[in-house]
Write a protein that holds these residues in place. Structure first.
Motif, PDB file in Angstrom:
ATOM      1  N   ALA A  63       0.994  -1.090  -0.225  1.00 59.34           N
ATOM      2  CA  ALA A  63       0.073  -0.324   0.170  1.00 59.34           C
ATOM      3  C   ALA A  63       1.102   1.572   0.208  1.00 59.34           C
ATOM      4  N   PRO A  64       1.512   1.531   0.506  1.00 59.00           N
ATOM      5  CA  PRO A  64       2.715   2.621   0.471  1.00 59.00           C
ATOM      6  C   PRO A  64       3.555   2.425  -0.471  1.00 59.00           C
ATOM      7  N   MET A  65       4.124   1.540  -0.364  1.00 59.82           N
ATOM      8  CA  MET A  65       4.825   1.836  -2.004  1.00 59.82           C
ATOM      9  C   MET A  65       4.129   1.946  -3.235  1.00 59.82           C
ATOM     10  N   ARG A  66       2.640   1.444  -3.384  1.00 56.98           N
ATOM     11  CA  ARG A  66       2.484   1.792  -4.696  1.00 56.98           C
ATOM     12  C   ARG A  66       1.526   3.451  -4.316  1.00 56.98           C
ATOM     13  N   ALA A  67       1.192   4.265  -3.241  1.00 57.07           N
ATOM     14  CA  ALA A  67       0.866   5.490  -2.511  1.00 57.07           C
ATOM     15  C   ALA A  67       3.084   6.209  -3.172  1.00 57.07           C
ATOM     16  N   CYS A  68       3.927   5.970  -3.126  1.00 51.79           N
ATOM     17  CA  CYS A  68       5.014   6.168  -3.327  1.00 51.79           C
ATOM     18  C   CYS A  68       5.208   6.015  -4.856  1.00 51.79           C
ATOM     19  N   GLU A  69       4.799   5.763  -5.888  1.00 51.75           N
ATOM     20  CA  GLU A  69       4.874   5.766  -6.658  1.00 51.75           C
ATOM     21  C   GLU A  69       4.060   6.400  -7.290  1.00 51.75           C
ATOM     22  N   PHE A  70       2.345   6.243  -7.164  1.00 51.35           N
ATOM     23  CA  PHE A  70       1.477   7.410  -7.634  1.00 51.35           C
ATOM     24  C   PHE A  70       2.072   8.696  -7.440  1.00 51.35           C
ATOM     25  N   LEU A  71       2.278   8.815  -6.067  1.00 50.34           N
ATOM     26  CA  LEU A  71       2.927  10.331  -6.298  1.00 50.34           C
ATOM     27  C   LEU A  71       4.272  11.318  -6.826  1.00 50.34           C
ATOM     28  N   LEU A  72       4.633   9.944  -7.256  1.00 46.94           N
ATOM     29  CA  LEU A  72       6.508  10.080  -7.877  1.00 46.94           C
ATOM     30  C   LEU A  72       5.760  11.508  -8.919  1.00 46.94           C
ATOM     31  N   VAL A  73       5.558  11.040 -10.163  1.00 41.65           N
ATOM     32  CA  VAL A  73       5.377  11.686 -10.974  1.00 41.65           C
ATOM     33  C   VAL A  73       5.208  13.344 -10.872  1.00 41.65           C
ATOM     34  N   PRO A  74       3.852  13.492 -10.505  1.00 42.05           N
ATOM     35  CA  PRO A  74       3.416  14.990  -9.980  1.00 42.05           C
ATOM     36  C   PRO A  74       4.221  15.282  -9.155  1.00 42.05           C
ATOM     37  N   PHE A  75       5.078  14.919  -8.315  1.00 41.58           N
ATOM     38  CA  PHE A  75       6.041  15.775  -7.527  1.00 41.58           C
ATOM     39  C   PHE A  75       7.457  15.935  -8.061  1.00 41.58           C
ATOM     40  N   ALA A  76       7.779  15.417  -8.858  1.00 40.68           N
ATOM     41  CA  ALA A  76       8.519  15.835  -9.373  1.00 40.68           C
ATOM     42  C   ALA A  76       8.608  16.846  -9.947  1.00 40.68           C
ATOM     43  N   ARG A  77       7.256  16.983 -11.716  1.00 34.22           N
ATOM     44  CA  ARG A  77       6.880  17.513 -12.271  1.00 34.22           C
ATOM     45  C   ARG A  77       7.015  19.220 -11.063  1.00 34.22           C
ATOM     46  N   LEU A  78       5.784  19.269 -10.189  1.00 28.36           N
ATOM     47  CA  LEU A  78       5.882  20.466  -9.695  1.00 28.36           C
ATOM     48  C   LEU A  78       7.094  21.130  -8.867  1.00 28.36           C
ATOM     49  N   GLN A  79       7.917  20.140  -8.268  1.00 27.76           N
ATOM     50  CA  GLN A  79       8.816  20.769  -7.466  1.00 27.76           C
ATOM     51  C   GLN A  79      10.084  20.835  -7.899  1.00 27.76           C
ATOM     52  N   LEU A  80      10.197  20.599  -9.302  1.00 32.57           N
ATOM     53  CA  LEU A  80      11.323  20.268  -9.486  1.00 32.57           C
ATOM     54  C   LEU A  80      11.631  20.811 -10.628  1.00 32.57           C
ATOM     55  N   GLY A  81      10.273  20.928 -11.222  1.00 35.30           N
ATOM     56  CA  GLY A  81      10.086  21.291 -12.737  1.00 35.30           C
ATOM     57  C   GLY A  81      11.216  20.454 -13.784  1.00 35.30           C
ATOM     58  N   TRP A  82      10.936  19.340 -13.633  1.00 38.15           N
ATOM     59  CA  TRP A  82      11.222  18.439 -15.130  1.00 38.15           C
ATOM     60  C   TRP A  82      10.410  17.960 -15.502  1.00 38.15           C
ATOM     61  N   GLY A  83      11.092  17.081 -16.910  1.00 42.70           N
ATOM     62  CA  GLY A  83      10.614  16.957 -18.201  1.00 42.70           C
ATOM     63  C   GLY A  83      10.355  15.528 -18.011  1.00 42.70           C
ATOM     64  N   ASP A  84       9.945  15.210 -19.136  1.00 41.07           N
ATOM     65  CA  ASP A  84       9.881  14.353 -19.368  1.00 41.07           C
ATOM     66  C   ASP A  84      11.533  13.188 -19.497  1.00 41.07           C
ATOM     67  N   GLU A  85      12.081  13.809 -20.151  1.00 39.95           N
ATOM     68  CA  GLU A  85      13.855  13.573 -20.276  1.00 39.95           C
ATOM     69  C   GLU A  85      14.270  13.534 -18.760  1.00 39.95           C
ATOM     70  N   ALA A  86      14.342  13.783 -17.762  1.00 39.58           N
ATOM     71  CA  ALA A  86      15.378  14.379 -16.658  1.00 39.58           C
ATOM     72  C   ALA A  86      13.998  13.010 -15.994  1.00 39.58           C
ATOM     73  N   LEU A  87      12.800  12.807 -16.367  1.00 43.37           N
ATOM     74  CA  LEU A  87      12.008  11.769 -15.629  1.00 43.37           C
ATOM     75  C   LEU A  87      12.345  10.299 -16.082  1.00 43.37           C
ATOM     76  N   GLY A  88      13.349  10.088 -17.509  1.00 45.84           N
ATOM     77  CA  GLY A  88      13.310   8.914 -18.034  1.00 45.84           C
ATOM     78  C   GLY A  88      14.601   8.461 -17.621  1.00 45.84           C
ATOM     79  N   ALA A  89      15.411   9.544 -17.392  1.00 50.66           N
ATOM     80  CA  ALA A  89      16.274   9.467 -16.525  1.00 50.66           C
ATOM     81  C   ALA A  89      16.663   8.467 -14.852  1.00 50.66           C
ATOM     82  N   PHE A  90      15.724   9.310 -13.753  1.00 51.84           N
ATOM     83  CA  PHE A  90      15.589   9.110 -12.458  1.00 51.84           C
ATOM     84  C   PHE A  90      15.080   7.812 -12.790  1.00 51.84           C
ATOM     85  N   SER A  91      13.718   7.645 -13.679  1.00 53.11           N
ATOM     86  CA  SER A  91      13.359   5.777 -13.906  1.00 53.11           C
ATOM     87  C   SER A  91      14.631   4.682 -13.628  1.00 53.11           C
TER      88      SER A  91
END
Length: 465
Positions: A273-301
């Motif tokens: 349950a917390p693992m799936r919650a963590c993964e659900f929050l990941l992309v919105p958090f990275a975009r909102l807080q860090l301003g990451w785009g698709d390329e940065a998210l791909g490298a992070f993944s």
């Protein structure tokens, strides 16, 4: 205590991890990269939008993508009981190959669908037996048939399955994404569908059945056979409410220790349950807080997938798999909690902390194969597929419910400009899980039934080949 039947020496299927890696290499990029691009292209074509970035096209594509992402989890919950019942009664190989065929037909059906409603219908229909959750459950059942639960071999085998999947995640999206840029999403999806059908043929030709005929058991009553298709059957199995327990001699039942099965099920729910919650929050958090785009998210993944592979390899090929389960569980929970805490501290433009959090969290994901192995050791040979399918249904339910539970929280924190608190809440969940782990993991692994101890060394150690 009577032991489970011995698998044939030829049934180790040493090439199974390579097949798992090849199948997931084709299947996962379709769901994560290629299908979203194809859905957006169909939406743009329907709205005569050019370029494919207008707000109306993106909004429509987002609605269909949410339905497409939710459908596999819902279908897994509905169909896993019946299909894993078949795997326990007829054999693993048939369901394993049918699952790969389902993934191939799913890819071809989605690629050739001329409209979004038809694409969703085709994805739903072919997904009935082409779920990645089912594929993972049957793969683990095939390894459980030929490994021992007494010496850590089964834990290592399940970690090797997870490693094969994550190796595909590490290189599949990048490779097929680059191919899609040159050949187009539709053509690439068609190619992966054809490749999956070829892999199904290879599996049918090369793999041998791991569940011997002596370990299969016909249903005692028609009611038991009908109950196998009940979507609530995984709940009943994990709660041992409708599961035949073994007698004092260790024979006759589906589970060896009903109390241990219930404890492991609780650990799975508290972990996933917390693992799936963590993964659900990941992309919105990275975009909102860090301003990451698709390329940065791909490298992070990619970095996170590499850390996951390292964690699972450590569990598969080191003395860690023979360590007390409670210590290994606590280690994984602490790594995940540290990762979520670093996520929370990275808000406001601290990308290095975010990357460190992703690596720490990913290293702790070896909890999943460990918990599956803990469940498997308390289940008899003829019920392994149902047990692991029930675990997959539970994990699928967590993936389905996490967005519903944490979506409102994320929107509320976003409105208050306090998104970092969402990850602080998930970190608190992992830390709160430690007392549960210390009590239940020790009890679940304490009275471990011995099975397959009579296997020869080359049969128990072949899972890394």
């Amino acid at each position: 205590m009577a032991s489970d039947p011995t698998p044939r020496a030829s049934s180790t299927n040493a090439g199974l991890p390579l097949l798992i890696c090849a199948v997931t290499f084709c299947a996962i990029p379709v769901q994560t990269i290629l299908l979203p691009s194809h859905v957006l292209a169909l939406s743009c074509a329907r709205l005569d939008a050019a370029p494919c970035g207008t707000r109306a096209a993106v909004d429509e594509a987002t609605v269909y993508l949410e339905a497409i992402k939710s459908a596999p989890n819902l279908l897994a919950i509905l169909t896993l009981p019946a299909l894993t019942f078949v795997a326990d009664r007829i054999g693993r190989k048939l369901v394993f190959c049918a699952c790969i065929i389902g993934m191939g037909l799913d890819a071809l059906g989605c690629a050739l669908s001329p409209s979004l409603p038809l694409l969703l219908a085709m994805h739903t229909a072919t997904g009935l037996f082409g779920s990645l959750w089912l594929f993972l459950a049957i793969s683990c059942a095939m390894r459980a048939d030929v490994t021992s639960s007494a010496d850590g071999s089964r834990t290592g085998a399940f970690a090797a399955v997870e490693t094969a999947v994550m190796c595909a995640v590490l290189c599949g999206p990048f490779t097929l994404g680059a191919l899609s840029e040159r050949a187009g999403a539709r053509a690439t999806i068609v190619g992966t569908g054809v490749a999956l059908l070829v892999l199904a043929g290879v599996s049918a030709a090369l793999l041998v059945e791991t569940l011997p005929a002596s370990a299969r058991r016909a249903p005692r009553t028609g009611r038991e056979c009908a109950a196998s298709a009940n979507p609530l059957q995984p709940v009943a199995f994990l709660c041992a409410a409708r599961t035949r327990a073994g007698g004092a001699d260790g024979g006759g039942g589906d589970v060896k220790d009903a109390a241990a099965v219930r404890r492991v099920a609780l650990l799975m729910a508290c972990t996933w349950a917390p693992m799936r919650a963590c993964e659900f929050l990941l992309v919105p958090f990275a975009r909102l807080q860090l301003g990451w785009g698709d390329e940065a998210l791909g490298a992070f993944s990619t970095a996170c997938a590499g850390a996951t592979v390292a964690g699972n390899l450590a569990l598969a090929a080191s003395p860690l798999r023979r360590a007390p389960a409670v210590r290994v569980c606590a280690l994984g929970a602490l790594a995940s909690a540290l990762g979520c805490a670093l996520y929370a501290l990275s808000g406001g433009g601290r990308p290095r902390l975010f990357v460190a959090g992703g690596v720490s969290y990913s290293l702790g994901t070896f909890l999943s194969p460990l918990l599956r192995a803990m469940l498997s050791r308390h289940v008899r040979a003829h019920a392994q597929a149902r047990a692991l399918g029930s675990a997959a249904a539970l994990e699928s339910a967590c993936a389905l419910l996490a967005p519903l539970a944490f979506g409102p929280l994320l929107h509320a924190l976003e409105a208050a400009d306090a998104e970092a608190l969402s990850y602080a809440a998930v970190a608190a969940l992992f830390l709160a899980m430690l007392p549960v782990l210390s009590v239940h993991a020790r009890a679940a692994a304490g009275a471990e039934p011995v099975s397959y101890t009579h296997l020869r060394a080359h049969e128990t150690d072949s899972y890394l080949v």
